[in-house]
Design a protein around this motif. Structure first.
Motif, short mmCIF file in Angstrom:
data_model
loop_
_atom_site.label_atom_id
_atom_site.label_comp_id
_atom_site.label_asym_id
_atom_site.label_seq_id
_atom_site.Cartn_x
_atom_site.Cartn_y
_atom_site.Cartn_z
N GLY A 71 2.36 -1.56 0.88
CA GLY A 71 0.54 -2.54 0.40
C GLY A 71 0.66 -4.27 0.24
O GLY A 71 -0.06 -4.80 0.84
N ASP A 72 2.24 -4.93 0.66
CA ASP A 72 2.71 -5.90 0.35
C ASP A 72 2.47 -5.81 2.21
O ASP A 72 3.33 -6.09 2.65
CB ASP A 72 3.28 -6.49 0.03
CG ASP A 72 3.59 -6.57 -1.92
OD1 ASP A 72 1.88 -7.01 -2.14
OD2 ASP A 72 4.32 -7.36 -2.51
N GLN A 82 1.34 -3.23 4.41
CA GLN A 82 -0.11 -2.53 4.51
C GLN A 82 -0.07 -1.54 6.11
O GLN A 82 -0.89 -0.09 6.16
CB GLN A 82 -0.99 -3.74 4.66
CG GLN A 82 -2.51 -3.20 4.79
CD GLN A 82 -2.82 -2.89 3.77
OE1 GLN A 82 -2.72 -3.11 2.80
NE2 GLN A 82 -4.18 -1.77 3.32
#
Length: 865
Positions: free
Chosen positions: A290-291, A296
């Motif tokens: 997600g970073d 993502q």
């Protein structure tokens, strides 16, 4: 008109040519499209083979995990994979129904899988369930299952499945190669037709050719990628192959590949696994899910395209310089809805749609390959862990198998009782009753040991009383105080005295043994000078050796300590026993007493850990020696090397046993080296400083099971305590001339008439006035009637009122508070002497009484009155 006809023919010919070219091109394209469908068909067949392999790997992993851990989640996964295998095989057979060879191979795969499941897997599963149900899961069962999983029989069954699956895939790959070559040939043929054809046909056929070239590029890339993925590869190798091929095929100038962290159940981070055209230190090694763009992209299976590259983005370098990328592609790889990896590409030029389509087509292939490699690697890790665990369990089993045999014998009776209890399904109450019975037996054994010790002590007391009379009378007769005996009668009295002394030695040995076994023999540790002990011992045994015509040597090492802290009396007793035996069993030659300080290496032969310094007293002789098979039993009570030894040399066989146990009590041990017919060498090792006598006494029962040597019967306590002054017969005769014996009153209190008679005879021979009392009450009355009594001889063990109480009552009378009282008892423990002195006695003598010792004490106290 004439001109128009040729023109019509020309147009007709042109139309015919166009139709012919178009038909040829159409036929060629149709054939090529059909061939493309066959290639597609082959790719799907290869995909089925890869799915077979992956599913079998998953099934095997779940089987191993369930039978080794018992986790039901692995059994559920196994059931799901088994159903999936059935569906895959059914669909694959329908898919390759036009290829008899592949259909037969699929049937063989199906047969091998079913054979593997029915012959091994189902049995393993059922066995694990039975073990869990019976609550019988232990290390041995796990090792047995683990060993079977590693066996050649089991592994050959799985390797046979993988080999057949690999054959299926190889057939399809070979078929793919042939069909791809046919595609290339048809494509070249079609291109030739198109080139030879007219420009109109070329223009009209351009979209079809473009589609054809696109398809050829896509299928060719997939074919080459499949070739890179064939075979069992480690995850790292597979990742390097995938990244290098994709970067080269897509003309990407930089690329990095991240894989999820498989050490965690829930994927939270991606770690760098491979790079292309860039150094590892230039890119982050971990990316959090997600970073950033890459993190993502790992959350969804959608491919990301980034054209507006940030100015601080890592440039693409070459030998001539650096340039920033024009476009980025972030390619997530999913398999069965799980992230398997993320690849980021950097390009100099904008990325064409065909490259994006290619990545989307090969995503599933790469994901399946990565999943298979991870599964294979996980199975290998499980196998290694299982092998390590099996090795550790085997080591533990070997340790357990080496349990002391003596311990097994001690518990064998109890195990048989428990086995009998289990056989007849007895209740917990019966088990408790059995335990109470065993405890009762233990208490009974302890009580029996107590009774034995008490019996021996009482027997010692009962034997000492008559022995006291025998020895005293024999000694009086031997001295011929009335001058009425001839030499033969004196010699007979001496024989009686010597026989009584030997009996006393035997009583003392038995009593010492009883004290040791009961743990009641106290050790009095104090500092004493070593040279004095050596000199006293040498002086004691030199006359004996000289009388037997033996050479007796005393050797001392130079590094001996000046003094020892130990029980001098017990050390002397051990050495006396060893020397007595050496002189007894040696007829010619020599006896050597050698005292030295042993090295750590010498002590390490007999003790695993050497915690303190020792001295060694070695007694070596040239006597009869001890046979090898008899060297152990001579240390047992009442045992000698041969029954004839007792008859020839005498002795009770107690000396070695007592010496060994005394050495153990003193923190040491005894070692024997002997050769039959040539002599023996007994070495007693003793600590220079005795640390804790309490610990030594507590460990006696265990320590006495080790080793030790011979024993000499030691002097009775009464004789040792009489070292104050044991006078010669000549000195005793001089007492008659001393006034303090003549007409002095002495009260003899003893319930044994023989003792009273012997004492009366001895004392009256010294012209003393002897008053007799049979018990404490008579003694008190006699004292009241005769206040001029000069000294009292008080027996301790008497009925009704014992000697302790009698002494205390005498001391309550003011007139008798300073009256000399000498306690006489058959008890010989140091505590008995202390008890007599606490009761009010002035001196203590143990039975049998030595006449010279008694007269010496009387002289001393009568002189003070």
């Amino acid at each position: 008109m004439l001109n128009k006809a040729p023109i019509k023919y020309i147009y007709g010919l042109i139309v015919v040519l166009i139709i012919a070219v178009t038909s040829s091109v159409y036929y060629s394209l149709s054939t090529l499209l059909a061939s493309f469908k066959l290639v597609e068909h082959t790719y799907l067949s290869i995909d089925y083979g890869n799915q077979f392999k992956t599913t079998v790997l998953d099934t095997e992993k779940n089987v191993r995990s369930f039978v080794l851990t018992g986790n039901t989640q692995f059994f559920d996964n196994y059931s799901t994979n088994s159903h999936k295998l059935t569906l895959l095989l059914k669909n694959a057979e329908e898919h390759v129904n036009d290829n008899p060879i592949q259909i037969q191979l699929l049937k063989n795969i199906n047969f091998s899988i079913n054979l593997w499941l029915e012959q091994y897997v189902v049995d393993l599963m059922e066995k694990r369930k039975r073990l869990v149900a019976a609550n019988n899961v232990n290390d041995a069962n796990i090792i047995e299952i683990s060993n079977f999983l590693q066996s050649s029989v089991y592994r050959s069954s799985t390797e046979n499945i993988y080999a057949k699956i690999q054959s299926f895939i190889k057939n399809e790959v070979d078929l793919l190669t042939v069909r791809t070559q046919e595609n290339y040939a048809l494509a070249n043929q079609t291109i030739i037709f198109i080139i030879v054809g007219n420009l109109f046909v070329i223009i009209c056929s351009f979209p079809l050719v473009s589609t054809l070239m696109r398809y050829i590029w896509l299928t060719g890339g997939r074919s080459h990628l499949q070739e890179r993925l064939i075979g069992e590869q480690q995850v790292q190798t597979l990742a390097d192959n995938v990244l290098s091929f994709l970067s080269e095929y897509l003309t990407a100038y930089k690329a990095v590949m991240y894989l999820p962290d498989s050490s965690l159940e829930e994927v939270k981070k991606l770690h760098l696994v491979s790079t292309y055209a860039c150094a590892r230190k230039q890119v982050p090694h971990y990316i959090t899910m997600g970073d950033g763009l890459l993190g993502q992209a790992a959350l969804t299976p959608q491919l990301l395209r980034i054209r507006d590259i940030p100015s601080n983005y890592l440039p693409i370098s070459s030998g001539l310089g650096q340039i920033k990328p024009i476009e980025l592609l972030i390619f997530p790889i999913f398999y069965q809805n799980s992230i398997k990896g993320v690849i980021e590409f950097a390009f100099f030029k904008p990325v064409s749609t065909i490259k994006v389509d290619f990545l989307q087509q090969v995503s599933l292939i790469i994901g399946a390959a990565l999943h298979g490699a991870e599964t294979h690697q996980h199975i290998q890790k499980l196998l290694e862990e299982t092998q390590v665990q099996a090795s550790e369990l085997r080591s533990q089993q070997e340790e357990l198998a080496s349990i002391n045999e003596e311990l097994e014998e001690q518990y064998s009776t109890l195990e048989k009782q428990y086995a009998e209890i289990n056989r007849v399904n007895t209740t917990n109450q019966q088990l408790q009753a059995l335990n109470r019975s065993i405890e009762s037996e233990k208490q009974a054994l302890a009580l029996a040991s107590h009774y034995k010790s008490t019996f021996l002590a009482n027997m010692s007391h009962e034997l000492r009383n008559p022995l006291n009379s025998i020895l005293m009378l024999a000694e009086i007769f031997e001295e011929n105080i009335y001058n009425n005996l001839n030499e033969k009668q004196i010699e007979q009295a001496k024989t009686i005295y010597n026989a009584g002394t030997d009996l006393l030695s035997l009583i003392n040995d038995i009593l010492d043994l009883a004290r040791i076994e009961a743990g009641k023999l106290s050790i009095q540790a104090e500092e004493f000078i070593l040279d004095e002990l050596i000199e006293q011992t040498y002086q004691k045994f030199s006359p004996i050796a000289e009388k037997k015509g033996l050479r007796f040597l005393s050797e001392k090492a130079k590094d001996l300590p000046y003094s020892l802290v130990s029980d001098q009396r017990r050390i002397s007793q051990i050495i006396n026993n060893l020397l007595s035996n050496a002189l007894k069993f040696t007829h010619e030659g020599e006896v050597i007493m050698h005292i030295y300080q042993p090295t750590v290496e010498e002590l390490s032969q007999y003790q695993s850990v050497v915690k303190t310094k020792f001295i060694a007293v070695q007694v070596k002789d040239t006597g009869i020696g001890v046979e090898k098979d008899k060297q152990a039993i001579i240390f047992e009570p009442f045992q000698q090397a041969d029954g004839s030894t007792n008859r020839r040399y005498g002795g009770t066989g107690l000396g070695l046993s007592i010496s060994r146990q005394l050495a153990n009590l003193l923190g040491g041990f005894i070692h024997l080296e002997s050769e039959f017919g040539k002599g023996s060498c007994f070495t007693v090792y003793l600590p220079i400083h005795l640390q804790s006598t309490e610990d030594n006494q507590a460990d006696l029962n265990l320590a006495t099971k080790i080793s030790a040597p011979p024993t000499e019967t030691h002097m009775p306590d009464s004789l040792e305590e009489s070292k104050i002054s044991i006078t010669t017969t000549t000195e005793t005769n001089e007492y008659d001339k001393e006034y303090y014996f003549t007409h002095r009153k002495i009260l003899v209190v003893d319930d044994d008439k023989h003792n009273r008679f012997a004492l009366q005879l001895l004392l009256e021979s010294k012209k003393m006035q002897v008053l007799l009392a049979r018990n404490a009450l008579e003694a008190l009355q006699t004292l009241e009637d005769n206040p001029d009594i000069a000294v009292v001889l008080m027996d301790i063990m008497m009925p009704d009122i014992d000697g302790y109480e009698a002494i205390r009552r005498i001391r309550t009378q003011a007139i008798h508070r300073k009256l000399p009282i000498i306690a006489i008892t058959a008890k010989t423990l140091p505590a008995d002497r202390d008890e007599c002195l606490r009761a009010g006695a002035n001196e203590y003598l143990s039975k049998p009484i030595n006449a010279n010792a008694l007269l010496t004490l009387l002289k001393m106290w009568l002189n003070n009155v």
